[in-house]
Motif scaffolding. Structure first.
Motif, PDB file in Angstrom:
ATOM      1  N   ARG A  24       0.841  -1.194   0.000  1.00 31.80           N
ATOM      2  CA  ARG A  24       0.000   0.000   0.000  1.00 31.80           C
ATOM      3  C   ARG A  24       0.884   1.257   0.000  1.00 31.80           C
ATOM      4  N   TRP A  31      -8.701  16.598   8.332  1.00 31.78           N
ATOM      5  CA  TRP A  31      -9.071  16.101   7.002  1.00 31.78           C
ATOM      6  C   TRP A  31      -9.683  17.209   6.159  1.00 31.78           C
ATOM      7  N   LEU A  91       1.428   4.040  -3.134  1.00 29.43           N
ATOM      8  CA  LEU A  91       1.162   5.465  -2.925  1.00 29.43           C
ATOM      9  C   LEU A  91       2.411   6.294  -3.167  1.00 29.43           C
ATOM     10  N   LEU A 151      -0.227   7.346   7.090  1.00 30.44           N
ATOM     11  CA  LEU A 151       0.159   6.934   5.739  1.00 30.44           C
ATOM     12  C   LEU A 151       0.378   8.152   4.839  1.00 30.44           C
ATOM     13  N   LYS A 209     -10.699  14.952   1.938  1.00 30.58           N
ATOM     14  CA  LYS A 209     -12.081  14.556   2.254  1.00 30.58           C
ATOM     15  C   LYS A 209     -12.389  13.213   1.575  1.00 30.58           C
ATOM     16  N   HIS A 210     -11.932  13.082   0.347  1.00 31.32           N
ATOM     17  CA  HIS A 210     -12.094  11.803  -0.354  1.00 31.32           C
ATOM     18  C   HIS A 210     -11.358  10.681   0.369  1.00 31.32           C
ATOM     19  N   PHE A 211     -10.147  10.992   0.815  1.00 31.47           N
ATOM     20  CA  PHE A 211      -9.355   9.977   1.515  1.00 31.47           C
ATOM     21  C   PHE A 211     -10.008   9.590   2.837  1.00 31.47           C
ATOM     22  N   PHE A 212     -10.724  10.539   3.441  1.00 32.86           N
ATOM     23  CA  PHE A 212     -11.377  10.243   4.722  1.00 32.86           C
ATOM     24  C   PHE A 212     -12.338   9.063   4.584  1.00 32.86           C
ATOM     25  N   VAL A 213     -13.029   8.980   3.463  1.00 28.87           N
ATOM     26  CA  VAL A 213     -14.016   7.901   3.296  1.00 28.87           C
ATOM     27  C   VAL A 213     -13.385   6.636   2.702  1.00 28.87           C
ATOM     28  N   THR A 214     -12.086   6.484   2.908  1.00 30.28           N
ATOM     29  CA  THR A 214     -11.375   5.250   2.558  1.00 30.28           C
ATOM     30  C   THR A 214     -10.595   4.837   3.814  1.00 30.28           C
ATOM     31  N   PRO A 215      -9.966   3.664   3.806  1.00 32.19           N
ATOM     32  CA  PRO A 215      -9.194   3.278   5.005  1.00 32.19           C
ATOM     33  C   PRO A 215      -7.846   4.010   5.141  1.00 32.19           C
ATOM     34  N   MET A 216      -7.615   5.027   4.370  1.00 36.58           N
ATOM     35  CA  MET A 216      -6.367   5.803   4.462  1.00 36.58           C
ATOM     36  C   MET A 216      -6.188   6.387   5.872  1.00 36.58           C
ATOM     37  N   SER A 217      -4.950   6.414   6.363  1.00 42.73           N
ATOM     38  CA  SER A 217      -4.718   7.006   7.687  1.00 42.73           C
ATOM     39  C   SER A 217      -3.814   8.238   7.561  1.00 42.73           C
TER      40      SER A 217
END
Lengths: 246, 238
Positions: free
Chosen positions: A3, A245, A7, A98, A87-95
């Motif tokens: 992962r 975020w 990225l 990372l 904001k898009h990354f917030f609704v994924t498992p991104m931390s």
């Protein structure tokens, strides 16, 4: 790990498509080195027993760190926040960890490239030779990198948008760049500015690098090391804890 | 039926204005749930509160019994999201967006196949900025499907799509529904709601006007079609 590597690969590619990081991080220090080298290669700084080039080398090697720490990392992340990409990354498992780690590594790659290029120019063109330990020099360089990046990451985490980040970065970046000896030799400043500038972590870092490169070792170095270490740890914790975020 | 989303007394205030006002509803597993309302009715804020993008001032919203703000990493492995407006990094290519998003999930779908399904494979190496509005919307759906989600949130997905593209998307959603996916969508198209949704929630100024199946709503008055019901019900509330 996969992962992270994916990225890193994509974000690195994106950062190269916008070359201002390369200009500030690599072009500028090499350019200044060439100028100092051509103007004052062997001139000795008054009251000191080392040359302008010896002094400039330790400073210029950190310009790449500064450019990525106070422009690259915070501006990229503030831009992502501004553009709602976070904001898009917030609704994924991104931390946050990372995101910050990836940008940290992208910056580090550019910094190291910059340091290598400055070293090659100094050695090949101006026959620079380090008197102190190369290993200690590299360790100190890494410490400065982590410590500056942790400051950059605090800015990245806290600035609500690109405009604020730009202003904050300008106020942090340029004083550090000019006062710490990274571009203008520290020795030519009046004493009171030197004293003032000593508070800046980069000044501590550069003085550490300079002493190591000249083979000078003294007790005060431990204070610089502790200062930078504390800065690095606090910076990492604050940036992770306060990551916004949106 | 098992509920997978629970919204209870949800209230969200922006600058002294109640954008969502004491809203409660459940969404069941495998259901297509449509949220309808005028612009500014609070549809997006409701979805964003469920997703944890904003903190409710009152009440709560749970997905699979969990608060999305507290358990983001676990929940978003199972949830696909298309936000009303999609933004991408500068100078990023279609394939790179997909690769990056896919890397975030433990068990992602094959995005090449998704791109093919949405006829986007010819744009793989194109910059996202260069895509048309419709193509961008389709890409946002591809991204929402990459996690192989159990629930997908679609905020005005078909706005800006031409008639053909809209129909294509409907068919795809219908397919997903048949496979058992739960879909929560907002839309301005009554036809879309009628075609896709099992149940509909009508929102006005953040408050529930009516909730039920299309038939329930039609039978709540002498309405010829959903559009008439919508207009009348929204009017009455005034």
């Amino acid at each position: 790990m996969k992962r992270f590597m994916t990225l890193l690969k994509i974000e690195q590619r994106l950062s190269l498509r916008c070359p201002d990081g390369l200009i500030f991080g690599i072009g500028m220090p090499v350019g200044v080195l060439l100028m100092i080298g051509l103007i004052a290669e062997q001139q000795t700084i008054s009251q000191e027993n080392y040359t302008f080039l010896q002094s400039a080398f330790a400073s210029l090697i950190t310009v790449g760190i500064c450019a990525t720490a106070f422009m690259g990392i915070p501006l990229t992340i503030a831009n992502y926040r501004d553009k709602k990409i976070l904001k898009h990354f917030f609704v994924t498992p991104m931390s946050p960890k990372l995101i910050l780690c990836v940008q940290f590594c992208i910056g580090a790659i550019i910094s190291i490239l910059s340091a290598l290029l400055v070293s090659i120019c100094a050695i090949v063109i101006f026959h620079y030779q380090m008197e102190g330990s190369i290993l200690y020099f590299i360790l100190a360089y890494c410490l400065i990198l982590v410590s500056m990046y942790s400051l950059g990451m605090i800015i990245a985490s806290l600035c609500p948008n690109l405009k604020v980040a730009n202003v904050v970065c300008t106020f942090v970046y340029f004083p550090m760049l000019f006062l710490s000896g990274a571009t203008i030799p520290f020795e030519i400043f009046p004493q009171f500015i030197q004293n003032l500038a000593k508070v800046l972590p980069l000044t501590q870092g550069i003085s550490l690098l300079k002493d190591i490169s000249l083979g000078i070792y003294h007790q005060d170095m431990i204070y610089s090391i502790i200062y930078l270490l504390v800065m690095a740890i606090i910076g990492c914790i604050i940036s992770l804890k306060t990551f916004q975020w949106e | 039926m098992d509920k997978c989303i629970e919204v209870k007394d949800l209230t969200k205030i922006f600058e002294a204005r109640k954008v969502v006002d004491q809203l409660s509803f459940d969404v069941n597993v495998g259901e297509v749930y449509g949220i309808l309302g005028h612009n500014g009715a609070g549809k997006t804020t409701t979805i964003e509160s469920i997703l944890g993008l904003n903190q409710p001032d009152c009440g709560y919203a749970l997905i699979f019994g969990k608060n999305a703000r507290n358990e983001r990493k676990i929940l978003f492995e199972r949830i696909g999201v298309q936000l009303q407006v999609s933004y991408y990094q500068d100078n990023i290519k279609v394939i790179e967006v997909c690769e990056e998003i896919a890397a975030l999930y433990q068990n992602p779908a094959d995005y090449h196949q998704l791109l093919h399904q949405f006829q986007l494979d010819t744009f793989k190496n194109q910059y996202v900025d260069q895509l048309s509005g419709g193509e961008k919307q389709k890409l946002s759906l591809v991204i929402a499907l990459i996690p192989q989600p159990e629930i997908i949130f679609l905020d005005e997905l078909t706005t800006g799509l031409d008639v053909v593209a809209r129909r294509e998307v409907w068919n795809i959603l219908k397919n997903l529904k048949e496979k058992g996916m739960t879909i929560v969508l907002t839309t301005h198209y009554m036809e879309e709601a009628q075609y896709l949704c099992d149940r509909i929630l009508l929102l006005k100024q953040g408050k529930k006007v009516i909730e039920g199946t299309v038939n329930d709503i039609m039978q709540s008055g002498p309405y010829q079609n959903l559009e008439e019901a919508y207009l009348t019900l929204m009017e009455e509330k005034q």
